[in-house]
Design a protein around this motif. Structure first.
Motif, PDB file in Angstrom:
ATOM      1  N   PRO A  99       1.258  -1.028   0.052  1.00  0.00           N
ATOM      2  CA  PRO A  99      -0.163   0.389  -0.223  1.00  0.00           C
ATOM      3  C   PRO A  99       0.752   1.169   0.065  1.00  0.00           C
ATOM      4  CG  PRO A  99      -0.971  -1.538   1.530  1.00  0.00           C
ATOM      5  CD  PRO A  99       0.263  -2.197   1.090  1.00  0.00           C
ATOM      6  N   ALA A 100       1.593   1.223   0.525  1.00  0.00           N
ATOM      7  CA  ALA A 100       3.057   2.303   1.077  1.00  0.00           C
ATOM      8  C   ALA A 100       3.344   2.497   0.014  1.00  0.00           C
ATOM      9  CB  ALA A 100       3.724   2.018   2.058  1.00  0.00           C
ATOM     10  N   LEU A 101       4.071   1.656  -1.497  1.00  0.00           N
ATOM     11  CA  LEU A 101       4.434   1.845  -2.586  1.00  0.00           C
ATOM     12  C   LEU A 101       3.575   2.298  -3.214  1.00  0.00           C
ATOM     13  CD1 LEU A 101       7.046  -1.859  -2.483  1.00  0.00           C
ATOM     14  CD2 LEU A 101       7.648   1.043  -2.249  1.00  0.00           C
ATOM     15  N   LEU A 102       2.468   1.504  -3.177  1.00  0.00           N
ATOM     16  CA  LEU A 102       1.541   2.561  -3.923  1.00  0.00           C
ATOM     17  C   LEU A 102       1.310   3.913  -4.484  1.00  0.00           C
ATOM     18  CD1 LEU A 102      -1.411  -0.332  -4.352  1.00  0.00           C
ATOM     19  CD2 LEU A 102       1.151  -0.136  -6.287  1.00  0.00           C
ATOM     20  N   ARG A 103       0.919   4.177  -3.046  1.00  0.00           N
ATOM     21  CA  ARG A 103       1.063   5.577  -3.180  1.00  0.00           C
ATOM     22  C   ARG A 103       2.173   6.313  -3.107  1.00  0.00           C
ATOM     23  NH1 ARG A 103      -0.773   8.753   2.846  1.00  0.00           N
ATOM     24  NH2 ARG A 103      -0.375  10.916   1.719  1.00  0.00           N
ATOM     25  N   LEU A 104       3.328   6.240  -3.077  1.00  0.00           N
ATOM     26  CA  LEU A 104       4.934   6.249  -3.928  1.00  0.00           C
ATOM     27  C   LEU A 104       4.662   6.248  -4.775  1.00  0.00           C
ATOM     28  CD1 LEU A 104       6.849   4.702  -0.935  1.00  0.00           C
ATOM     29  CD2 LEU A 104       6.055   7.742  -1.286  1.00  0.00           C
ATOM     30  N   LEU A 105       4.581   5.438  -5.772  1.00  0.00           N
ATOM     31  CA  LEU A 105       4.397   5.250  -7.084  1.00  0.00           C
ATOM     32  C   LEU A 105       3.545   6.452  -7.990  1.00  0.00           C
ATOM     33  CD1 LEU A 105       4.491   2.956  -9.148  1.00  0.00           C
ATOM     34  CD2 LEU A 105       2.816   2.251  -9.222  1.00  0.00           C
ATOM     35  N   ARG A 106       2.481   7.417  -6.806  1.00  0.00           N
ATOM     36  CA  ARG A 106       1.773   8.605  -7.311  1.00  0.00           C
ATOM     37  C   ARG A 106       2.425  10.158  -7.066  1.00  0.00           C
ATOM     38  NH1 ARG A 106      -1.952   4.955  -5.513  1.00  0.00           N
ATOM     39  NH2 ARG A 106      -2.378   6.425  -3.643  1.00  0.00           N
ATOM     40  N   ASP A 107       3.873   9.928  -7.018  1.00  0.00           N
ATOM     41  CA  ASP A 107       4.295  10.616  -5.683  1.00  0.00           C
ATOM     42  C   ASP A 107       4.613  11.529  -7.095  1.00  0.00           C
ATOM     43  OD1 ASP A 107       6.007  11.232  -3.096  1.00  0.00           O
ATOM     44  OD2 ASP A 107       6.756  12.107  -4.717  1.00  0.00           O
ATOM     45  N   ASP A 108       4.790  12.626  -6.884  1.00  0.00           N
ATOM     46  CA  ASP A 108       5.268  14.032  -7.485  1.00  0.00           C
ATOM     47  C   ASP A 108       6.433  13.963  -8.107  1.00  0.00           C
ATOM     48  OD1 ASP A 108       3.403  15.563  -7.224  1.00  0.00           O
ATOM     49  OD2 ASP A 108       2.981  16.855  -5.361  1.00  0.00           O
ATOM     50  N   ASP A 109       7.232  13.246  -7.040  1.00  0.00           N
ATOM     51  CA  ASP A 109       8.486  13.215  -7.622  1.00  0.00           C
ATOM     52  C   ASP A 109       8.850  12.172  -8.384  1.00  0.00           C
ATOM     53  OD1 ASP A 109      12.011  14.267  -5.999  1.00  0.00           O
ATOM     54  OD2 ASP A 109      11.627  11.957  -6.902  1.00  0.00           O
ATOM     55  N   SER A 110       9.983  12.684  -9.596  1.00  0.00           N
ATOM     56  CA  SER A 110      10.170  11.345 -10.205  1.00  0.00           C
ATOM     57  C   SER A 110      10.810  10.108  -9.896  1.00  0.00           C
ATOM     58  CB  SER A 110      10.930  12.245 -11.834  1.00  0.00           C
ATOM     59  OG  SER A 110      12.569  12.654 -11.632  1.00  0.00           O
ATOM     60  N   GLN A 111      12.472  10.670  -9.037  1.00  0.00           N
ATOM     61  CA  GLN A 111      13.115   9.334  -8.420  1.00  0.00           C
ATOM     62  C   GLN A 111      12.459   8.873  -6.942  1.00  0.00           C
ATOM     63  OE1 GLN A 111      16.420  11.326  -5.809  1.00  0.00           O
ATOM     64  NE2 GLN A 111      17.544   9.337  -5.511  1.00  0.00           N
ATOM     65  N   VAL A 112      11.356   9.178  -6.531  1.00  0.00           N
ATOM     66  CA  VAL A 112      10.971   8.542  -5.606  1.00  0.00           C
ATOM     67  C   VAL A 112       9.589   7.703  -6.489  1.00  0.00           C
ATOM     68  CG1 VAL A 112       8.956   9.023  -3.720  1.00  0.00           C
ATOM     69  CG2 VAL A 112      10.547  10.579  -4.263  1.00  0.00           C
ATOM     70  N   ARG A 113       9.018   8.290  -7.514  1.00  0.00           N
ATOM     71  CA  ARG A 113       8.323   6.616  -8.575  1.00  0.00           C
ATOM     72  C   ARG A 113       9.147   5.572  -8.332  1.00  0.00           C
ATOM     73  NH1 ARG A 113       6.387  11.843 -10.787  1.00  0.00           N
ATOM     74  NH2 ARG A 113       6.942  11.475 -12.467  1.00  0.00           N
ATOM     75  N   ASP A 114      10.800   6.102  -9.435  1.00  0.00           N
ATOM     76  CA  ASP A 114      10.928   5.022 -10.040  1.00  0.00           C
ATOM     77  C   ASP A 114      11.667   3.933  -8.396  1.00  0.00           C
ATOM     78  OD1 ASP A 114      11.496   6.066 -11.821  1.00  0.00           O
ATOM     79  OD2 ASP A 114      13.382   7.048 -11.758  1.00  0.00           O
ATOM     80  N   ARG A 115      12.431   5.087  -7.069  1.00  0.00           N
ATOM     81  CA  ARG A 115      12.517   4.128  -6.514  1.00  0.00           C
ATOM     82  C   ARG A 115      11.740   2.728  -5.996  1.00  0.00           C
ATOM     83  NH1 ARG A 115      17.659   2.438  -5.389  1.00  0.00           N
ATOM     84  NH2 ARG A 115      19.098   5.036  -4.981  1.00  0.00           N
ATOM     85  N   ALA A 116      10.039   3.565  -5.865  1.00  0.00           N
ATOM     86  CA  ALA A 116       8.874   2.549  -5.767  1.00  0.00           C
ATOM     87  C   ALA A 116       8.693   1.458  -7.037  1.00  0.00           C
ATOM     88  CB  ALA A 116       7.739   3.699  -5.863  1.00  0.00           C
ATOM     89  N   ARG A 117       9.281   2.339  -7.750  1.00  0.00           N
ATOM     90  CA  ARG A 117       8.723   1.076  -9.464  1.00  0.00           C
ATOM     91  C   ARG A 117       9.478   0.204  -8.939  1.00  0.00           C
ATOM     92  NH1 ARG A 117       8.891   5.680 -12.933  1.00  0.00           N
ATOM     93  NH2 ARG A 117       6.841   6.544 -13.128  1.00  0.00           N
ATOM     94  N   ASP A 118      10.797   0.125  -8.283  1.00  0.00           N
ATOM     95  CA  ASP A 118      11.872  -0.687  -8.643  1.00  0.00           C
ATOM     96  C   ASP A 118      11.573  -1.805  -6.861  1.00  0.00           C
ATOM     97  OD1 ASP A 118      14.858  -2.091  -9.049  1.00  0.00           O
ATOM     98  OD2 ASP A 118      14.979  -1.155  -6.830  1.00  0.00           O
ATOM     99  N   SER A 119      11.036  -1.337  -6.219  1.00  0.00           N
ATOM    100  CA  SER A 119      10.960  -1.974  -5.351  1.00  0.00           C
ATOM    101  C   SER A 119       9.400  -2.883  -4.914  1.00  0.00           C
ATOM    102  CB  SER A 119      10.550  -1.690  -3.314  1.00  0.00           C
ATOM    103  OG  SER A 119      11.854  -0.765  -3.627  1.00  0.00           O
ATOM    104  N   LEU A 120       8.689  -2.399  -6.003  1.00  0.00           N
ATOM    105  CA  LEU A 120       7.791  -3.227  -6.417  1.00  0.00           C
ATOM    106  C   LEU A 120       8.136  -4.517  -7.509  1.00  0.00           C
ATOM    107  CD1 LEU A 120       4.583  -0.545  -7.516  1.00  0.00           C
ATOM    108  CD2 LEU A 120       4.335  -2.145  -5.313  1.00  0.00           C
ATOM    109  N   GLY A 121       8.326  -4.265  -7.989  1.00  0.00           N
ATOM    110  CA  GLY A 121       9.058  -5.399  -8.429  1.00  0.00           C
ATOM    111  C   GLY A 121       9.919  -5.933  -8.587  1.00  0.00           C
ATOM    112  N   THR A 122      11.356  -5.885  -6.801  1.00  0.00           N
ATOM    113  CA  THR A 122      11.223  -6.858  -6.411  1.00  0.00           C
ATOM    114  C   THR A 122       9.987  -7.350  -5.126  1.00  0.00           C
ATOM    115  OG1 THR A 122      13.612  -5.033  -6.223  1.00  0.00           O
ATOM    116  CG2 THR A 122      12.601  -6.840  -3.896  1.00  0.00           C
ATOM    117  N   ILE A 123       9.763  -6.805  -4.745  1.00  0.00           N
ATOM    118  CA  ILE A 123       8.388  -7.566  -4.071  1.00  0.00           C
ATOM    119  C   ILE A 123       7.415  -8.754  -4.762  1.00  0.00           C
ATOM    120  CG2 ILE A 123       6.705  -7.313  -2.593  1.00  0.00           C
ATOM    121  CD1 ILE A 123       7.913  -4.730  -1.251  1.00  0.00           C
TER     122      ILE A 123
END
Length: 245
Positions: A99-123
């Protein structure tokens, strides 16, 4: 000022010290039964450095019960703290982090979104993959598609479709994503062989870089093929990789 293990001031008491340098030292030292309790408070510290240190400690703890404390920083006012939280959630893993990563996936900052995508791929898992597929379908720029493709490939999802994507950067990113999750098997050997004949030189060059991870039994065959590629960059990359054999 940094506290040490021999300091007369206890680590727990130091986490409440008015000097942020002392609090930072305490966060880096804390262990034992109060580890989670103290760091759960520290992720809300007024000092960014203390917050980041606490998130890093929690992310590296391997504790499932640390997810909640890290997830609470998804709304931190500083983008690099949120990006670190996304990374830490990926390290901790588990459905509770999604849930927190899905929220971060919509973040205004591109680096935050990139990290969220990578972590979702990891999980991985259905919820993470569904979110990444939805983003891939709606992405309007190549950079976003590349990041999503890497995450999906890392999760082992939709790989064949991604390898045939119309955007060559997505095809190349798929190879990179697969390489980060490679297990030394020859599972993707056929896909690598196909992409060694991709019409785009950048994709063929990426094959040369990752083939040893994705098709370990076919490394020499693929690299010798690419060493005769019409594109000079591909030939140079293949020759360099062959020299490492």
């Amino acid at each position: 000022m940094r506290i040490s293990r021999t300091s007369s001031t206890t680590t727990t008491t130091a986490t409440r010290h008015p000097d942020p340098a002392v609090r930072l030292g305490a966060v880096e030292e804390i262990s034992g039964s109060r580890f989670l309790e103290v760091l759960t408070v520290a992720v809300r510290d007024v000092d960014e450095g203390v917050r980041r240190a606490a998130i890093t400690r929690l992310g590296g703890s391997g504790r499932a019960d640390a997810v909640g404390a890290v997830a609470s920083t998804a709304t931190d006012p500083v983008a690099r703290v949120r990006a670190l939280a996304a990374y830490a959630l990926g390290r901790l893993g588990g459905a509770e982090a999604i849930p927190a990563l899905l929220r971060l996936l919509r973040d205004d900052d591109s680096q935050v979104r990139d990290r969220a995508r990578d972590s979702l791929g990891t999980i991985g898992g259905p919820a993470a993959i569904d979110a990444l597929l939805a983003e891939l379908a709606s992405a309007t720029d190549s950079r976003a598609r590349v990041q999503v493709a890497k995450a999906l490939a890392k999760a082992g999802s939709q790989v064949t479709e991604l390898a045939r994507h119309e955007d060559p950067e997505v095809r190349a990113a798929t190879l990179s994503g697969l390489a980060t999750a490679a297990d030394g098997s020859a599972r993707w050997a056929g896909l690598v062989a196909d992409l060694a004949g991709d019409p785009e030189a950048d994709v063929r060059m990426r094959v040369a870089v990752v083939v040893r991870h994705l098709a370990p039994d076919d490394v020499t065959t693929v690299l010798e093929r690419l060493a005769g590629d019409p594109d000079a960059r591909v030939r140079e990359t293949a020759a360099r990789e062959l020299s490492r054999r």
